[in-house]
Design an enzyme around this catalytic site. Structure first.
Site, PDB file in Angstrom:
ATOM      1  N   LYS A 195       0.857  -1.179   0.000  1.00  0.00           N
ATOM      2  CA  LYS A 195       0.000   0.000   0.000  1.00  0.00           C
ATOM      3  C   LYS A 195       0.892   1.228   0.000  1.00  0.00           C
ATOM      4  O   LYS A 195       1.658   1.451   0.942  1.00  0.00           O
ATOM      5  CB  LYS A 195      -0.888  -0.020   1.239  1.00  0.00           C
ATOM      6  CG  LYS A 195      -1.780   1.205   1.338  1.00  0.00           C
ATOM      7  CD  LYS A 195      -2.765   1.054   2.460  1.00  0.00           C
ATOM      8  CE  LYS A 195      -3.612   2.290   2.607  1.00  0.00           C
ATOM      9  NZ  LYS A 195      -4.565   2.168   3.702  1.00  0.00           N
ATOM     10  N   LYS A 248      -1.996  -1.609  -3.954  1.00  0.00           N
ATOM     11  CA  LYS A 248      -2.886  -0.459  -3.906  1.00  0.00           C
ATOM     12  C   LYS A 248      -2.088   0.821  -3.958  1.00  0.00           C
ATOM     13  O   LYS A 248      -1.137   0.940  -3.185  1.00  0.00           O
ATOM     14  CB  LYS A 248      -3.691  -0.537  -2.605  1.00  0.00           C
ATOM     15  CG  LYS A 248      -4.581   0.635  -2.361  1.00  0.00           C
ATOM     16  CD  LYS A 248      -5.275   0.469  -1.046  1.00  0.00           C
ATOM     17  CE  LYS A 248      -5.925   1.772  -0.705  1.00  0.00           C
ATOM     18  NZ  LYS A 248      -6.261   1.890   0.660  1.00  0.00           N
TER      19      LYS A 248
HETATM   20  C1  PBG Z   1      -7.593   3.051   5.288  1.00  0.00           C
HETATM   21  C2  PBG Z   1      -7.810   3.027   3.820  1.00  0.00           C
HETATM   22  C3  PBG Z   1      -7.616   4.038   2.866  1.00  0.00           C
HETATM   23  C4  PBG Z   1      -8.086   3.528   1.648  1.00  0.00           C
HETATM   24  C5  PBG Z   1      -8.516   2.233   1.890  1.00  0.00           C
HETATM   25  N1  PBG Z   1      -8.313   1.940   3.241  1.00  0.00           N
HETATM   26  C6  PBG Z   1      -7.148   5.422   3.010  1.00  0.00           C
HETATM   27  C7  PBG Z   1      -5.764   5.727   3.355  1.00  0.00           C
HETATM   28  O1  PBG Z   1      -4.900   4.866   3.527  1.00  0.00           O
HETATM   29  O2  PBG Z   1      -5.501   6.922   3.460  1.00  0.00           O
HETATM   30  C8  PBG Z   1      -8.120   4.258   0.354  1.00  0.00           C
HETATM   31  C9  PBG Z   1      -9.056   3.687  -0.661  1.00  0.00           C
HETATM   32  C10 PBG Z   1      -9.354   4.575  -1.808  1.00  0.00           C
HETATM   33  O3  PBG Z   1      -8.725   5.630  -2.026  1.00  0.00           O
HETATM   34  O4  PBG Z   1     -10.261   4.200  -2.557  1.00  0.00           O
HETATM   35  N2  PBG Z   1      -6.298   3.109   5.714  1.00  0.00           N
END
Ligand code: PBG
Length: 324
Positions: A195, A248
């Protein structure tokens, strides 16, 4: 001399011929539809930064999930949104919290739906960070304890898969141990292994009301300049017990998806995130892009790169497009 290398050109004019030779086909069963759940009744709240996506109360969410289930989608990813925030995000593991109630209701009304839950704290902490803070820094180990409580509360409520997204070191192991100890050996973990600290999460943070009140997430999310680091993160998560790993965002990270696919033999999810959704949506609203064709191109590229599962806010639309 005429050079005609591709003698199939004439036949490629027909769509069925192109399909016959196509290497990558999207299927409705590839998709997971994310949902934002809020307290209250009869709510279907517009999210300004994500046209076409709504915050649902549990009653309207159930109707919506029944609809997508009829369209052939069989998995949802739930995000809880609440005003009940504190410094340690304790509402995230409340057994009567918004997500826990939503899981129970969905599994009761539509048991065939696979319920995946986001396990994080950023929507539940007053400071908007994904973990417990100590002197302005994230306390990784203190956060692990909370995350495992959150995951356990989701499993007790009936979730099929928990998806830790906080990017804390050791989170998969801690959650696996807690689930096993409490009789949830068959609850799977989908880890947000790779991520990235991405600019593409902007619209989501607006939707989930989870923008960090100070600083950013660069200390715990990955640096988008790096690829080799991904291999270490994914390997660690697999060793800790992840059943599905995730990359992601997806669109700017197709090389990452491909690299993970080539190096590991484990189901791989790509998250087509909020910013990827909203940028196409807004251009389409202006008439600058053809939404359906652009989206199908993007999603096909994510699958072609190697994603087995695609999490996308377009899942419902795609299900309709693939039917017609
Ligand atoms: C929670 C989370 C996030 C997203 C999914 N889970 C936000 C972040 O990490 O700031 C983002 C998903 C999206 O942008 O569609 N941590």
């Amino acid at each position: 001399m005429e050079i005609l290398r591709n003698r199939l050109r004439r036949l490629r004019k027909t769509e069925s011929f192109r399909k016959m030779f196509s290497e990558t086909e999207l299927s409705v069963t590839d998709f997971v539809m994310p949902y934002f759940v809020v307290e209250g009744r009869n709510i279907r709240q517009i999210i300004k930064s994500m046209p076409g996506i709504f915050r649902f109360s549990i009653d309207t969410l159930v109707k919506e999930v029944k609809e997508i289930h009829k369209l052939g989608i069989f998995a949802v990813l739930l995000f809880g949104i609440t005003e009940k925030k504190d410094r340690t995000g304790s509402y995230a593991y409340n057994k009567n919290g918004i997500v826990q109630k939503a899981i129970r209701t969905i599994k009761k009304e539509i048991p065939e739906i696979v319920v995946i839950t986001d396990v994080c704290m950023c929507s539940y902490t007053s400071h908007g960070h994904c973990g417990i803070l100590k002197g302005g820094n994230i306390d990784n180990d203190a956060t692990l304890e909370i995350l495992s409580k959150v995951a356990l509360s989701h499993a007790i409520a009936g979730a099929d898969i928990v998806a830790p997204s906080a990017m804390m070191d050791g989170q998969v192991q801690e959650i696996r141990d807690t689930l096993d100890k409490n009789g949830f050996k068959d609850i799977a973990i989908m880890s947000y292994s790779a991520k990235f600290a991405s600019n593409f999460y902007g619209p989501f943070r607006d939707a989930a009301n989870s923008t960090p009140q100070f600083g950013d997430r660069k200390s715990y999310q990955m640096d988008y300049h790096n690829l080799k680091e991904v291999l270490r993160e994914v390997e660690t998560d697999i060793n800790e017990g992840a059943d599905i790993v995730m990359v992601k965002p997806a669109l700017s990270y197709l090389d990452v998806i491909k690299t993970v696919k080539e190096n590991f033999n484990i189901p791989l999810a790509g998250y087509n995130v909020s910013g990827e959704y909203s940028m196409v949506k807004s251009a389409a609203e202006k008439g600058w892009l053809d939404e359906k064709n652009t989206v199908l191109e993007i999603l096909t590229s994510i699958k072609r790169a190697g994603a087995d599962i695609i999490i996308s806010y377009w899942a419902k639309e795609v299900a309709k497009w693939l039917k017609s």
